[in-house]
Design a protein around this motif. Structure first.
Motif, mmCIF file in Angstrom:
data_model
loop_
_atom_site.group_PDB
_atom_site.id
_atom_site.type_symbol
_atom_site.label_atom_id
_atom_site.label_comp_id
_atom_site.label_asym_id
_atom_site.label_seq_id
_atom_site.Cartn_x
_atom_site.Cartn_y
_atom_site.Cartn_z
ATOM 1 N N VAL A 35 10.097 -5.265 -2.315
ATOM 2 C CA VAL A 35 10.956 -5.863 -1.465
ATOM 3 C C VAL A 35 10.234 -6.694 -0.412
ATOM 4 O O VAL A 35 10.640 -7.574 0.190
ATOM 5 N N THR A 36 8.882 -6.518 -0.214
ATOM 6 C CA THR A 36 8.063 -7.046 0.868
ATOM 7 C C THR A 36 7.271 -8.189 0.258
ATOM 8 O O THR A 36 6.611 -9.355 0.668
ATOM 9 N N ASP A 37 7.203 -8.284 -1.197
ATOM 10 C CA ASP A 37 6.636 -9.654 -1.890
ATOM 11 C C ASP A 37 4.956 -9.379 -1.642
ATOM 12 O O ASP A 37 4.555 -10.379 -1.330
ATOM 13 N N ALA A 38 4.574 -8.156 -1.410
ATOM 14 C CA ALA A 38 3.132 -7.941 -1.034
ATOM 15 C C ALA A 38 2.042 -8.438 -1.773
ATOM 16 O O ALA A 38 2.380 -8.554 -3.282
ATOM 17 N N GLU A 39 1.201 -9.015 -1.210
ATOM 18 C CA GLU A 39 -0.020 -9.800 -1.994
ATOM 19 C C GLU A 39 -1.185 -8.837 -1.400
ATOM 20 O O GLU A 39 -2.224 -8.724 -2.114
ATOM 21 N N SER A 40 -1.242 -8.226 -0.042
ATOM 22 C CA SER A 40 -2.480 -7.790 0.241
ATOM 23 C C SER A 40 -1.866 -6.153 0.745
ATOM 24 O O SER A 40 -1.115 -6.113 1.681
ATOM 25 N N VAL A 41 -2.294 -5.248 0.218
ATOM 26 C CA VAL A 41 -1.953 -3.857 0.574
ATOM 27 C C VAL A 41 -2.979 -3.079 0.634
ATOM 28 O O VAL A 41 -4.400 -3.224 -0.018
ATOM 29 N N VAL A 42 -3.335 -2.532 1.894
ATOM 30 C CA VAL A 42 -4.557 -1.690 2.256
ATOM 31 C C VAL A 42 -4.070 -0.053 2.318
ATOM 32 O O VAL A 42 -3.120 0.236 3.033
ATOM 33 N N VAL A 43 -4.735 0.534 1.471
ATOM 34 C CA VAL A 43 -4.679 1.958 1.605
ATOM 35 C C VAL A 43 -6.140 2.733 2.414
ATOM 36 O O VAL A 43 -7.093 2.528 2.049
ATOM 37 N N CYS A 44 -5.524 3.492 3.321
ATOM 38 C CA CYS A 44 -6.418 4.488 4.101
ATOM 39 C C CYS A 44 -6.454 5.802 3.749
ATOM 40 O O CYS A 44 -5.378 6.264 4.029
ATOM 41 N N GLY A 45 -7.414 6.253 3.198
ATOM 42 C CA GLY A 45 -7.417 7.708 3.058
ATOM 43 C C GLY A 45 -7.463 8.072 1.361
ATOM 44 O O GLY A 45 -8.075 7.252 0.645
ATOM 45 N N ASN A 46 -6.499 8.695 0.945
ATOM 46 C CA ASN A 46 -6.469 9.285 -0.513
ATOM 47 C C ASN A 46 -6.242 8.356 -1.488
ATOM 48 O O ASN A 46 -5.112 7.606 -1.632
ATOM 49 N N ALA A 47 -7.253 8.058 -2.204
ATOM 50 C CA ALA A 47 -7.112 7.049 -3.427
ATOM 51 C C ALA A 47 -5.853 7.192 -4.357
ATOM 52 O O ALA A 47 -5.586 6.259 -4.705
ATOM 53 N N PRO A 48 -5.665 8.487 -4.696
ATOM 54 C CA PRO A 48 -4.181 8.631 -5.736
ATOM 55 C C PRO A 48 -3.335 7.872 -5.124
ATOM 56 O O PRO A 48 -2.429 7.375 -5.874
ATOM 57 N N ALA A 49 -3.161 7.577 -3.741
ATOM 58 C CA ALA A 49 -1.889 6.862 -3.174
ATOM 59 C C ALA A 49 -1.828 5.497 -3.600
ATOM 60 O O ALA A 49 -0.658 4.947 -3.870
ATOM 61 N N LEU B 273 -1.202 4.803 5.207
ATOM 62 C CA LEU B 273 -2.193 5.731 5.799
ATOM 63 C C LEU B 273 -2.045 7.070 5.349
ATOM 64 O O LEU B 273 -0.774 7.760 5.206
ATOM 65 N N VAL B 274 -3.224 7.811 4.517
ATOM 66 C CA VAL B 274 -2.948 9.171 4.166
ATOM 67 C C VAL B 274 -4.220 9.755 4.540
ATOM 68 O O VAL B 274 -5.340 9.218 4.517
ATOM 69 N N GLY B 275 -4.207 11.051 4.777
ATOM 70 C CA GLY B 275 -5.041 11.805 5.006
ATOM 71 C C GLY B 275 -5.032 12.475 6.507
ATOM 72 O O GLY B 275 -3.911 13.037 6.739
ATOM 73 N N ASP B 276 -5.972 12.442 7.088
ATOM 74 C CA ASP B 276 -6.335 13.059 8.512
ATOM 75 C C ASP B 276 -5.225 12.257 9.490
ATOM 76 O O ASP B 276 -5.574 10.857 9.933
ATOM 77 N N PRO B 277 -4.266 12.839 9.835
ATOM 78 C CA PRO B 277 -3.368 11.994 10.773
ATOM 79 C C PRO B 277 -3.941 11.725 12.386
ATOM 80 O O PRO B 277 -3.352 10.722 12.891
ATOM 81 N N GLU B 278 -4.844 12.510 12.578
ATOM 82 C CA GLU B 278 -5.469 12.016 13.965
ATOM 83 C C GLU B 278 -6.230 10.764 13.908
ATOM 84 O O GLU B 278 -6.612 10.148 15.089
ATOM 85 N N ARG B 279 -6.780 10.030 12.717
ATOM 86 C CA ARG B 279 -7.223 8.922 12.688
ATOM 87 C C ARG B 279 -6.310 7.581 12.318
ATOM 88 O O ARG B 279 -6.767 6.438 12.397
ATOM 89 N N PHE B 280 -4.918 8.200 12.290
ATOM 90 C CA PHE B 280 -3.857 7.013 12.044
ATOM 91 C C PHE B 280 -3.694 5.849 13.169
ATOM 92 O O PHE B 280 -3.823 4.604 12.778
ATOM 93 N N LEU B 281 -3.995 6.169 14.384
ATOM 94 C CA LEU B 281 -3.446 5.377 15.272
ATOM 95 C C LEU B 281 -4.867 4.297 15.496
ATOM 96 O O LEU B 281 -4.870 3.081 15.428
#
Length: 153
Positions: free
Chosen positions: A31-45, A85-93
């Protein structure tokens, strides 16, 4: 059953058989026609994201742990369409704020913190839910809880 009939894919065949957050992430790529996706945290996500990008013939998934370059700015591709954002919620912000200059209007941020994450991600949730924050945010009842925010500014 003939060979041609056995080659027909159904909704239950991989990669479509992904539950909860994985399905949401695949839908957001489309739906976003995403070109660049960033995953912070858990690689399986990143797996459903990479599968969706490959299936639709576009984009890249970048795993980012918050590292900075020599100039102190995040080492990230830009602009960014979708953040997970996956993993430690204290780092999300902190992670989100580092990425904000690269987020496109309409970029989607999906935060998956697991059980008890709401308390540990209180500052992140206050930021994306605040009027005038530049986000439209909504909690989703998927898996152990997900927050989805869309960058409006």
């Amino acid at each position: 059953m003939s060979n041609s009939a056995s080659a027909v894919r159904t909704i239950d065949d991989p990669p479509h058989r992904v539950d909860g957050v994985g399905t949401l992430l695949r839908q957001l790529v489309v739906v976003t026609d995403a070109e660049s996706v960033v995953v912070c945290g858990n690689a399986p996500a990143a797996v459903p994201l990479a599968e969706a990008l490959r299936e639709y013939g576009r984009g890249q998934v970048v795993a980012w742990a918050g590292e900075e370059g020599r100039d102190g700015r995040p080492v990230l591709p830009g602009p960014v369409d979708l953040v997970v954002l996956v993993g430690d919620p204290e780092r999300f912000l902190a992670l989100l704020r580092a990425m904000e200059p690269r987020l496109l209007p309409g970029a989607v941020v999906v935060a998956c913190g697991g059980a008890g994450a709401a308390e540990r991600a209180a500052d992140f949730l206050a930021h994306v839910r605040a009027p005038g924050s530049g986000y439209v945010s909504q909690p989703l009842a998927l898996d152990d809880g997900v927050e989805m925010a869309v960058r409006s500014a």
